[in-house]
Design a protein around this motif. Structure first.
Motif, PDB file in Angstrom:
ATOM      1  N   UNK A 146     -99.915   3.085  26.815  1.00 48.69           N
ATOM      2  CA  UNK A 146    -100.941   3.234  25.775  1.00 48.69           C
ATOM      3  C   UNK A 146    -102.243   2.622  26.267  1.00 48.69           C
ATOM      4  N   UNK A 147    -103.350   3.306  25.997  1.00 48.52           N
ATOM      5  CA  UNK A 147    -104.681   2.755  26.203  1.00 48.52           C
ATOM      6  C   UNK A 147    -105.273   2.482  24.832  1.00 48.52           C
ATOM      7  N   UNK A 148    -105.918   1.351  24.655  1.00 43.70           N
ATOM      8  CA  UNK A 148    -106.477   1.047  23.339  1.00 43.70           C
ATOM      9  C   UNK A 148    -107.850   0.417  23.455  1.00 43.70           C
ATOM     10  N   UNK A 149    -108.656   0.643  22.435  1.00 49.99           N
ATOM     11  CA  UNK A 149    -109.937  -0.053  22.317  1.00 49.99           C
ATOM     12  C   UNK A 149    -109.747  -1.225  21.365  1.00 49.99           C
ATOM     13  N   UNK A 150    -110.439  -2.322  21.654  1.00 53.79           N
ATOM     14  CA  UNK A 150    -110.360  -3.535  20.842  1.00 53.79           C
ATOM     15  C   UNK A 150    -111.785  -3.935  20.489  1.00 53.79           C
ATOM     16  N   UNK A 151    -112.068  -4.053  19.201  1.00 59.40           N
ATOM     17  CA  UNK A 151    -113.418  -4.370  18.751  1.00 59.40           C
ATOM     18  C   UNK A 151    -113.584  -5.880  18.599  1.00 59.40           C
ATOM     19  N   UNK A 152    -114.300  -6.548  19.523  1.00 60.62           N
ATOM     20  CA  UNK A 152    -114.417  -8.014  19.453  1.00 60.62           C
ATOM     21  C   UNK A 152    -115.352  -8.508  18.354  1.00 60.62           C
ATOM     22  N   UNK A 153    -116.097  -7.590  17.716  1.00 60.11           N
ATOM     23  CA  UNK A 153    -117.028  -8.024  16.675  1.00 60.11           C
ATOM     24  C   UNK A 153    -116.299  -8.570  15.456  1.00 60.11           C
ATOM     25  N   UNK A 154    -115.020  -8.188  15.283  1.00 57.23           N
ATOM     26  CA  UNK A 154    -114.244  -8.660  14.144  1.00 57.23           C
ATOM     27  C   UNK A 154    -113.431  -9.911  14.464  1.00 57.23           C
ATOM     28  N   UNK A 155    -113.383 -10.281  15.740  1.00 59.79           N
ATOM     29  CA  UNK A 155    -112.485 -11.340  16.184  1.00 59.79           C
ATOM     30  C   UNK A 155    -112.945 -12.723  15.733  1.00 59.79           C
ATOM     31  N   UNK A 156    -111.982 -13.634  15.641  1.00 59.65           N
ATOM     32  CA  UNK A 156    -112.271 -15.018  15.311  1.00 59.65           C
ATOM     33  C   UNK A 156    -112.936 -15.759  16.465  1.00 59.65           C
ATOM     34  N   UNK A 157    -112.937 -15.133  17.624  1.00 63.63           N
ATOM     35  CA  UNK A 157    -113.552 -15.762  18.790  1.00 63.63           C
ATOM     36  C   UNK A 157    -112.596 -16.655  19.563  1.00 63.63           C
ATOM     37  N   UNK A 158    -111.278 -16.542  19.263  1.00 59.96           N
ATOM     38  CA  UNK A 158    -110.265 -17.321  19.988  1.00 59.96           C
ATOM     39  C   UNK A 158    -109.699 -16.420  21.073  1.00 59.96           C
ATOM     40  N   UNK A 159    -110.294 -16.448  22.267  1.00 57.34           N
ATOM     41  CA  UNK A 159    -109.872 -15.539  23.316  1.00 57.34           C
ATOM     42  C   UNK A 159    -110.405 -14.139  23.048  1.00 57.34           C
ATOM     43  N   UNK A 160    -109.741 -13.128  23.626  1.00 54.25           N
ATOM     44  CA  UNK A 160    -110.174 -11.740  23.471  1.00 54.25           C
ATOM     45  C   UNK A 160    -109.894 -11.242  22.065  1.00 54.25           C
ATOM     46  N   UNK A 161    -108.713 -11.554  21.543  1.00 53.68           N
ATOM     47  CA  UNK A 161    -108.357 -11.278  20.159  1.00 53.68           C
ATOM     48  C   UNK A 161    -107.248 -12.243  19.783  1.00 53.68           C
ATOM     49  N   UNK A 162    -106.913 -12.307  18.523  1.00 52.54           N
ATOM     50  CA  UNK A 162    -105.884 -13.235  18.072  1.00 52.54           C
ATOM     51  C   UNK A 162    -104.766 -12.472  17.372  1.00 52.54           C
ATOM     52  N   UNK A 163    -103.525 -12.710  17.790  1.00 56.30           N
ATOM     53  CA  UNK A 163    -102.350 -12.123  17.143  1.00 56.30           C
ATOM     54  C   UNK A 163    -101.756 -13.118  16.165  1.00 56.30           C
ATOM     55  N   UNK A 164    -101.295 -12.601  15.043  1.00 56.63           N
ATOM     56  CA  UNK A 164    -100.597 -13.400  14.038  1.00 56.63           C
ATOM     57  C   UNK A 164     -99.217 -12.766  13.862  1.00 56.63           C
ATOM     58  N   UNK A 165     -98.188 -13.404  14.434  1.00 54.92           N
ATOM     59  CA  UNK A 165     -96.850 -12.813  14.442  1.00 54.92           C
ATOM     60  C   UNK A 165     -96.104 -13.117  13.148  1.00 54.92           C
ATOM     61  N   UNK A 166     -95.407 -12.109  12.642  1.00 54.20           N
ATOM     62  CA  UNK A 166     -94.648 -12.263  11.401  1.00 54.20           C
ATOM     63  C   UNK A 166     -93.240 -12.750  11.709  1.00 54.20           C
ATOM     64  N   UNK A 167     -92.530 -12.005  12.583  1.00 54.62           N
ATOM     65  CA  UNK A 167     -91.233 -12.495  13.037  1.00 54.62           C
ATOM     66  C   UNK A 167     -91.465 -13.579  14.063  1.00 54.62           C
ATOM     67  N   UNK A 168     -90.592 -14.543  14.153  1.00 58.46           N
ATOM     68  CA  UNK A 168     -90.906 -15.620  15.086  1.00 58.46           C
ATOM     69  C   UNK A 168     -89.740 -16.473  15.504  1.00 58.46           C
ATOM     70  N   UNK A 169     -89.964 -17.273  16.404  1.00 55.51           N
ATOM     71  CA  UNK A 169     -89.139 -18.143  17.204  1.00 55.51           C
ATOM     72  C   UNK A 169     -90.057 -18.394  18.363  1.00 55.51           C
ATOM     73  N   UNK A 170     -90.094 -17.447  19.280  1.00 54.96           N
ATOM     74  CA  UNK A 170     -91.102 -17.408  20.331  1.00 54.96           C
ATOM     75  C   UNK A 170     -91.446 -15.934  20.545  1.00 54.96           C
ATOM     76  N   UNK A 171     -92.611 -15.466  20.100  1.00 58.01           N
ATOM     77  CA  UNK A 171     -93.762 -16.217  19.590  1.00 58.01           C
ATOM     78  C   UNK A 171     -93.495 -16.815  18.208  1.00 58.01           C
TER      79      UNK A 171
END
Length: 457
Positions: A146-171
């Protein structure tokens, strides 16, 4: 003298604008390292691997360009092994995904409903920022690219973008940050039940889900791989499979608390919607780039584009999509994008791209090959040409969801051909007849042959 003063002022302003443009690029160059004669100013080379597991990876090329770019986009590459899952999460950036090869299932929350779509090669799909989603490879025995575009204008500014995982352990799941008592109240279950659920380990954000890969992620993947009308029916069976190593009485107690409560807390009203077997889907579907008739096609290549009028989700993201195929030795003539910056990814073959500064000097003239990513700032003139022995196939994004309407400077339907007249001839210092002879010599438009074009085309 009075008549010449306004012209002199305009000339000074123009020269100042050009010098400011050049100064901005020179400052950008210095910040990225020492200047070199063949510096590839408009290639994205700052690659970061943001996810890497045995089941797949995600790599992102970060866009630079300083203040000269009216808007930046990052370009991401997702590779997933057969029978793998990108676990449920939400991002602080909008993703527009394009399936290069393989087949995928994507599910994301749309107006409190879980919407699922199966994607094939050529499909385009938008996942809005903040929408919970998952992505799985459903292609039989084949990798998903997959190729994707990522819009950094919406980002929190923590790296390139920030993921918020729902299922977890690691991540780690976003639920892990809450106090146990809060979660017990929210889910209406005991702490022991929750701790067993939230301490289960994953192998990372991309996990194997096939029978040959027994993993804790099966809690999610078994559920997500079912058809919508089967999910509710199989809910209890899933829980029994998950807890089969526990005593029977404990399993019965577990089934009563509910996966349903957890899933409703994450996916809203999806469980209720399963009961409504005939409910119409409201969310936008995917759009296949290759099902469209090319916007332009001749013996030397073709091009096709998607904008907000073709695929409505692009309107909200303000991103367009295009694909160009140049046959060996063929050239897309010098042109300008008046509405958008263009990002291109070479997906097959090789060739050459040249970009020109506003003052007419060479900004970049370089060879490009499969995997290279380039960008062209708005208003900059440029061309692409395929190698003499292989085609140049590139896909990309533009920073406008309106019809881009590139202005071709050369060719049978070009800007110069339309402007042909005494004024244009005077600007070049030649006679009108000489100008007409030059501009009428090219019978092809947009994509033209060159001396290196493969014989027989």
């Amino acid at each position: 003298m009075g008549n010449k003063a306004p012209l002199l002022i305009m000339l000074l302003i123009l020269c100042h604008g050009v010098s400011m443009t050049m100064a901005m690029w020179e400052a950008e160059d210095k910040s990225n390292g020492p200047s070199t004669k063949d510096k590839k100013l408009f290639l994205l080379q700052n690659s970061k691997r943001v996810v890497k597991t045995d089941a797949g990876e995600m790599r992102v090329l970060e866009s630079r360009g300083g203040r000269i770019l009216e808007r930046r986009l990052h370009v991401g590459f997702i590779t997933m092994e057969p029978s793998s899952l990108f676990v449920p999460q939400y991002l602080d950036s909008t993703l527009i995904i394009f399936v290069l090869t393989g087949e995928a299932k994507v599910g994301f929350m749309y107006e409190n409903e879980l919407e699922e779509s199966e994607l094939k090669k050529g499909d385009v799909y938008q996942i809005p920022a903040g929408s919970a989603f998952y992505l799985s490879n459903i292609g039989e025995g084949q990798k998903l690219h997959i190729i994707c575009s990522i819009d950094p204008s919406e980002s929190l500014g923590i790296g390139i973008f920030q993921s918020f995982y729902i299922g977890g352990g690691a991540p780690v799941s976003v639920f892990s940050g809450f106090e146990p008592q809060i979660l017990e109240s929210a889910f209406n279950v005991s702490g022991s039940e929750l701790s067993k659920f939230f301490t289960r380990k994953h192998e990372g954000p991309i996990v194997h889900v096939g029978h040959s890969h027994a993993s804790a992620s099966s809690i999610w993947t078994k559920f997500l791989q079912l058809k919508e009308d089967e999910k509710l029916h199989h809910m209890k069976k899933m829980i029994q499979d998950q807890e089969e190593d526990d005593v029977e009485e404990e399993v019965k107690q577990k089934t009563s608390w509910s996966w349903r409560k957890l899933l409703e807390s994450v996916f809203g009203n999806e469980i209720e919607n399963i009961k409504k077997d005939k409910v119409a889907h409201k969310s936008p579907r995917s759009c296949n780039l290759y099902d469209r008739k090319p916007d332009f096609k001749n013996s030397y290549g073709w091009s096709v584009a998607l904008d907000g009028s073709d695929y409505s989700p692009l309107k909200s993201s303000g991103v367009g999509i295009y694909h160009v195929n140049l046959k060996p030795g063929s050239m897309m003539t010098p042109h300008v994008n008046p509405r958008a910056t263009e990002y291109g990814i070479v997906i097959r073959g090789s060739g050459r791209i040249q970009i020109v500064f506003p003052n007419g000097t060479n900004a970049m003239d370089t060879h490009i090959k499969q995997g290279d990513v380039f960008f062209v700032p708005r208003y900059f003139a440029f061309f692409q040409i395929a190698s003499s022995n292989e085609p140049l196939d590139f896909f990309g994004f533009t920073t406008s969801a309106q019809k881009n309407k590139p202005q071709f400077l050369v060719g049978a339907t070009s800007l110069m051909k339309s402007m042909m007249g005494p004024e244009l001839a005077a600007a070049f210092g030649v006679s009108e007849d000489s100008m007409q002879n030059i501009l009428n010599a090219q019978q092809e438009s947009v994509i033209v042959p060159t001396p290196w074009t493969a014989p027989g085309l």
